[in-house]
Design a protein around this motif. Structure first.
Motif, PDB file in Angstrom:
ATOM      1  N   TYR A 184       0.827  -1.205   0.000  1.00  0.00           N
ATOM      2  CA  TYR A 184       0.000   0.000   0.000  1.00  0.00           C
ATOM      3  C   TYR A 184       0.863   1.258   0.000  1.00  0.00           C
ATOM      4  N   ALA A 219      -5.707  -0.101   2.342  1.00  0.00           N
ATOM      5  CA  ALA A 219      -6.365  -0.352   1.062  1.00  0.00           C
ATOM      6  C   ALA A 219      -7.344   0.777   0.735  1.00  0.00           C
ATOM      7  N   ASP A 220      -8.076   1.246   1.727  1.00  0.00           N
ATOM      8  CA  ASP A 220      -9.036   2.327   1.502  1.00  0.00           C
ATOM      9  C   ASP A 220      -8.343   3.620   1.125  1.00  0.00           C
ATOM     10  N   THR A 223      -7.113   3.437  -2.447  1.00  0.00           N
ATOM     11  CA  THR A 223      -8.219   3.543  -3.391  1.00  0.00           C
ATOM     12  C   THR A 223      -8.713   4.976  -3.491  1.00  0.00           C
ATOM     13  N   GLU A 333      -8.810 -10.449   0.596  1.00  0.00           N
ATOM     14  CA  GLU A 333      -8.499  -9.031   0.804  1.00  0.00           C
ATOM     15  C   GLU A 333      -7.616  -8.513  -0.329  1.00  0.00           C
ATOM     16  N   PHE A 337      -8.772  -5.684  -3.126  1.00  0.00           N
ATOM     17  CA  PHE A 337      -8.011  -4.447  -3.333  1.00  0.00           C
ATOM     18  C   PHE A 337      -7.644  -4.270  -4.799  1.00  0.00           C
ATOM     19  N   SER A 340     -10.686  -3.421  -6.910  1.00  0.00           N
ATOM     20  CA  SER A 340     -11.197  -2.082  -6.678  1.00  0.00           C
ATOM     21  C   SER A 340     -10.325  -1.016  -7.327  1.00  0.00           C
TER      22      SER A 340
END
Length: 413
Positions: A184, A219-220, A223, A333, A337, A340
């Motif tokens: 990430y 991850a959020d 994104t 997961e 990721f 997305s």
């Protein structure tokens, strides 16, 4: 994390030390698979690579409110449609048509960041990664530019943006493998480098999608950053689950159901068997099946793999044994990721099941990036300036075509 002046945030340094101590303790017991960590991992990192003065040959960096939308248009056979003009496109933001102020046809140069996952790689696996990266470098044409970022327990920027293939190949040759997996944070670094670059831009990731375990990013957050930066994301996905599952079953066979026993494995992941690597499964132990992954309701187009199939989705894994259940969660997961971040930026995931399909994937990605249209518009001022996601929809007047485009953006000012 070190900044460009070399100062260190003492609070983050303390957190790193605590996590390192925790990781060492975890790595000494069989229960590491239960929390999603491969054996032998150590945690600790630093983002390296100092910014030099901008080279006059570097791409121009923009400071503007122009919303850029890369668009890929293909026919039913998957061939790129390259004869469209600006009048063939319509762009909508939150359902309202926008005036197209920028239109760039296909076959224009692109700028890309190649992000290489070198974590826990054996010598043969690292050699394969370097070979694939060099193959991608060879796809560059005049005007194309590339930056290389490699990550394991550190994130290292190996080059500035350059079109010099010799420089890129030398940077790839110097890459080494370490433990840890700060995916990430590496993606954040790539997006930040591309944020103000003009023209076609992309991030190309070679990885299994697993992060272990970034502190500075999630991850959020990755994104959300992808929604701010108009860069298409492509993933060439290499499998690693087969090795972790085989190691877990081997340890279970040796130690039974004991959960806390020393593990004498360095955690280095070899090439997948389909790449010509060894089969680590001991004689008499069933080979692990191909992973069945539950990723929940799709939030983006399905994951596209090299042979034209899709990621398998099944119900919950309540009846699965603990090893499979824990790996199901870990790789679900990772898949969610990758799905997305690629789906929201107009990119895609391509399965790297053999060396040849991996090489072909990079060729296809380079061709696609060069064949994208780039649209841009200046959105009307919103009554409320916030970071709410503005949804983007692109339509084409041509019938029987498929469109992949950025799905939205978040204002940054």
């Amino acid at each position: 994390m070190k900044d460009n002046c070399g100062s260190i945030d003492q609070g983050r340094l303390l957190r790193r030390h605590m996590l390192w101590v925790r990781a060492v303790a975890i790595a000494s017991v069989l229960g590491v698979l239960a929390v999603g960590f491969p054996v032998g991992l150590a945690v600790g990192r630093e983002l390296s690579g100092q910014r030099s003065n901008q080279d006059p040959q570097e791409p121009v960096r923009l400071k503007t409110t122009l919303v850029q939308v890369p668009v890929t248009v293909t026919d039913r056979s998957g061939n790129f449609v390259g004869d469209l003009s600006q009048k063939d496109f319509a762009v909508y933001e939150d359902g309202k048509v926008q005036q197209i102020s920028l239109f760039t046809a296909i076959k224009q140069p692109f700028t890309t960041v190649l992000v290489l996952d070198t974590a826990n790689a054996t010598d043969s696996r690292l050699a394969a990664i370097k070979s694939l990266a060099n193959g991608f470098v060879k796809q560059l044409q005049p005007g194309d530019r590339m930056m290389i970022i490699a990550f394991d327990n550190e994130v290292r920027k190996r080059t500035e943006f350059t079109s010099d293939q010799a420089e890129l190949e030398a940077a790839i040759k110097s890459i080494e493998s370490g433990f840890g997996k700060l995916l990430y944070e590496a993606m954040v670094k790539a997006f930040e480098e591309l944020r103000d670059i003009e023209g076609k831009r992309s991030v190309v990731l070679l990885s299994d999608g697993v992060d272990l375990k970034s502190i500075e990013a999630t991850a959020d957050s990755v994104t959300r950053l992808a929604e701010e930066v108009a860069a298409s994301v492509y993933v060439v996905k290499i499998e690693t689950r087969w090795f972790l599952e085989a190691q877990g079953r081997k340890q279970k066979a040796e130690y039974g159901d004991q959960s806390k026993v020393p593990v004498q494995v360095d955690g280095r992941i070899p090439l997948p068997p389909d790449f010509g690597g060894p089969d680590p499964t001991p004689v008499g132990i069933p080979k692990p099946p191909k992973p069945k992954i539950e990723i929940g309701p799709p939030q983006a187009p399905p994951v596209i793999v090299g042979d034209g199939t899709h990621t398998q989705r099944i119900g919950g894994s309540a009846s699965a044994d603990p090893i499979s259940a824990n790996l199901d969660r870990l790789y679900a997961e990772a898949d969610a990721f990758m799905q997305s971040v690629t789906g929201r930026t107009g990119g895609r995931v391509i399965g790297a099941e053999t060396f040849e399909t991996s090489r072909s994937a990079f060729i296809r990605i380079a061709e696609e990036m060069r064949s994208q249209y780039l649209l841009g518009y200046y959105p009307a001022a919103h009554p409320k300036r916030d970071d709410r996601l503005r949804k983007i929809r692109v339509e084409v007047s041509r019938r029987d075509v498929q469109i992949r485009a950025r799905q939205g953006y978040r204002p940054t000012d």
